[in-house]
Design a protein around this motif. Sequence first.
Motif, mmCIF file in Angstrom:
data_model
loop_
_atom_site.group_PDB
_atom_site.id
_atom_site.type_symbol
_atom_site.label_atom_id
_atom_site.label_comp_id
_atom_site.label_asym_id
_atom_site.label_seq_id
_atom_site.Cartn_x
_atom_site.Cartn_y
_atom_site.Cartn_z
ATOM 1 N N PHE A 151 0.815 -1.214 0.000
ATOM 2 C CA PHE A 151 0.000 0.000 0.000
ATOM 3 C C PHE A 151 0.851 1.267 0.000
ATOM 4 C CE2 PHE A 151 -3.462 -2.800 1.036
ATOM 5 C CZ PHE A 151 -4.556 -2.183 0.453
ATOM 6 N N PHE A 152 2.120 1.163 0.396
ATOM 7 C CA PHE A 152 2.973 2.339 0.364
ATOM 8 C C PHE A 152 3.184 2.806 -1.067
ATOM 9 C CE2 PHE A 152 6.982 4.669 0.346
ATOM 10 C CZ PHE A 152 6.784 5.565 1.388
ATOM 11 N N ASP A 153 3.392 1.877 -1.995
ATOM 12 C CA ASP A 153 3.543 2.266 -3.400
ATOM 13 C C ASP A 153 2.263 2.893 -3.938
ATOM 14 O OD1 ASP A 153 6.201 1.591 -3.785
ATOM 15 O OD2 ASP A 153 5.779 -0.399 -4.589
ATOM 16 N N ILE A 154 1.129 2.290 -3.615
ATOM 17 C CA ILE A 154 -0.151 2.840 -4.080
ATOM 18 C C ILE A 154 -0.378 4.215 -3.467
ATOM 19 C CG2 ILE A 154 -2.631 2.456 -4.241
ATOM 20 C CD1 ILE A 154 -2.068 -0.558 -3.908
ATOM 21 N N GLU A 190 -9.817 5.878 -6.233
ATOM 22 C CA GLU A 190 -10.729 4.734 -6.250
ATOM 23 C C GLU A 190 -10.517 3.877 -7.488
ATOM 24 O OE1 GLU A 190 -15.576 3.824 -6.170
ATOM 25 O OE2 GLU A 190 -14.821 5.885 -6.223
ATOM 26 N N TYR A 191 -10.303 4.538 -8.629
ATOM 27 C CA TYR A 191 -10.087 3.780 -9.868
ATOM 28 C C TYR A 191 -8.800 2.948 -9.760
ATOM 29 C CZ TYR A 191 -10.072 2.570 -14.792
ATOM 30 O OH TYR A 191 -10.097 1.860 -15.981
ATOM 31 N N LEU A 192 -7.743 3.559 -9.236
ATOM 32 C CA LEU A 192 -6.474 2.836 -9.094
ATOM 33 C C LEU A 192 -6.624 1.638 -8.161
ATOM 34 C CD1 LEU A 192 -3.448 2.590 -9.647
ATOM 35 C CD2 LEU A 192 -3.053 4.213 -7.781
ATOM 36 N N TRP A 214 -10.466 -1.815 0.652
ATOM 37 C CA TRP A 214 -9.114 -1.461 1.062
ATOM 38 C C TRP A 214 -8.927 0.048 1.199
ATOM 39 C CZ3 TRP A 214 -6.664 -5.617 2.594
ATOM 40 C CH2 TRP A 214 -6.988 -6.848 2.004
ATOM 41 N N SER A 215 -10.003 0.819 1.090
ATOM 42 C CA SER A 215 -9.880 2.278 1.073
ATOM 43 C C SER A 215 -9.338 2.827 2.391
ATOM 44 C CB SER A 215 -11.230 2.914 0.738
ATOM 45 O OG SER A 215 -12.213 2.532 1.673
ATOM 46 N N GLU A 216 -9.722 2.238 3.519
ATOM 47 C CA GLU A 216 -9.225 2.739 4.805
ATOM 48 C C GLU A 216 -7.726 2.504 4.950
ATOM 49 O OE1 GLU A 216 -11.397 1.361 8.150
ATOM 50 O OE2 GLU A 216 -13.324 2.152 7.456
ATOM 51 N N GLN A 217 -7.275 1.348 4.492
ATOM 52 C CA GLN A 217 -5.848 1.069 4.569
ATOM 53 C C GLN A 217 -5.063 2.037 3.690
ATOM 54 O OE1 GLN A 217 -4.982 -3.050 4.474
ATOM 55 N NE2 GLN A 217 -2.774 -2.805 4.449
ATOM 56 N N LEU A 218 -5.597 2.350 2.515
ATOM 57 C CA LEU A 218 -4.946 3.329 1.655
ATOM 58 C C LEU A 218 -4.915 4.693 2.326
ATOM 59 C CD1 LEU A 218 -3.660 4.204 -0.993
ATOM 60 C CD2 LEU A 218 -5.965 4.539 -1.921
ATOM 61 N N ALA A 219 -6.004 5.080 2.970
ATOM 62 C CA ALA A 219 -6.054 6.378 3.642
ATOM 63 C C ALA A 219 -4.978 6.472 4.727
ATOM 64 C CB ALA A 219 -7.447 6.603 4.238
ATOM 65 N N ARG A 220 -4.780 5.391 5.484
ATOM 66 C CA ARG A 220 -3.734 5.396 6.521
ATOM 67 C C ARG A 220 -2.356 5.555 5.905
ATOM 68 N NH1 ARG A 220 -7.067 1.298 8.777
ATOM 69 N NH2 ARG A 220 -5.754 -0.339 7.882
ATOM 70 N N GLN A 221 -2.141 4.853 4.803
ATOM 71 C CA GLN A 221 -0.824 4.918 4.173
ATOM 72 C C GLN A 221 -0.571 6.276 3.519
ATOM 73 O OE1 GLN A 221 1.934 3.025 3.796
ATOM 74 N NE2 GLN A 221 1.276 1.327 5.094
ATOM 75 N N THR A 222 -1.600 6.929 3.008
ATOM 76 C CA THR A 222 -1.387 8.247 2.408
ATOM 77 C C THR A 222 -0.989 9.267 3.481
ATOM 78 O OG1 THR A 222 -3.765 8.715 2.510
ATOM 79 C CG2 THR A 222 -2.903 7.875 0.426
ATOM 80 N N LYS A 223 -1.596 9.192 4.669
ATOM 81 C CA LYS A 223 -1.197 10.077 5.758
ATOM 82 C C LYS A 223 0.247 9.796 6.188
ATOM 83 C CE LYS A 223 -5.892 10.634 7.587
ATOM 84 N NZ LYS A 223 -6.812 10.362 8.718
ATOM 85 N N PHE A 224 0.590 8.525 6.221
ATOM 86 C CA PHE A 224 1.948 8.107 6.547
ATOM 87 C C PHE A 224 2.930 8.662 5.514
ATOM 88 C CE2 PHE A 224 5.206 4.715 5.979
ATOM 89 C CZ PHE A 224 5.785 4.764 7.226
ATOM 90 N N TYR A 225 2.588 8.522 4.236
ATOM 91 C CA TYR A 225 3.461 9.032 3.174
ATOM 92 C C TYR A 225 3.591 10.547 3.277
ATOM 93 C CZ TYR A 225 5.260 10.543 -1.285
ATOM 94 O OH TYR A 225 6.020 11.169 -2.250
#
Length: 253
Positions: A194-197, A212-214, A226-237
């Motif tokens: 998820f870090f790459d995404i 969402e499309y990606l 998986w949207s919540e996991q992506l949201a966590r990783q975007t804040k981390f990034y």
Amino acid sequence: MSDSVRAALAQIPGWESADFSEIEGSLTNRCWLLEVEGRKAVLKIDAQPRAEPFNARPAEAQVQTRAVERGIANPVLFVNDTLLLTEYLEGTVWSEGCLLVDENLDRLAAAMKTLHSMPLTGRTFDAAGAARGYAQRIGEGDAAKVRDCLARIDAMPLPHNLCCCHNDMVAANIIYSPEVRFLDWEYACDNDPFFDIATVVAHHELAPDRAEYLLNAYFDGDGDRWSEQLARQTKFYDALYWLWAAARLPAVS
């Protein structure tokens, strides 16, 4: 500088007499476009052997060579502790606008899935260590923001689904030739996929419909779960990227 390039070329069989010109825009090393007898290559020259958070150049070359076997990187021609020579790849380097096209996100998702299926590298991405290294180079004037970013990074659980990741998935490191390939493998090691995404989404500030499309392209239509996991990783990034960028600016005290 031309003397140092010539000294580097003297170490690389077949490229000793190459013509060279500097490639502008590199942030972490100096890069040169080489040409000899109709062949082109890119040479990266480091002042000293690389250490965390980067790969050592031989380790980078090993990961990149595995990616070559899967069609998502250009070949390594020579490597030692301070030099990396790779085949020059003709193609279109992506810009942020490329991420607005559905077909491009489909191609990118497929290439990332190929990347994430590669064998583990044996080195885990040390985000906390990198963050503290960046923080040490930031002036006291940003102390509150630094503390906030470090706390956000420390609060992120260690990934439980490690895979081989690029860890610098920005548009400038994606080239279409015509298949999607990735450039600059200097950070590539084991991390949460998820870090790459999240890098694609957060770095380029993708609109929610593009993110969402990606996700759906990567997870074959099942991205919503998986949207919540992506949201966590975007804040981390975002926190890690802020520290990286601030560390490159003159210190403010």
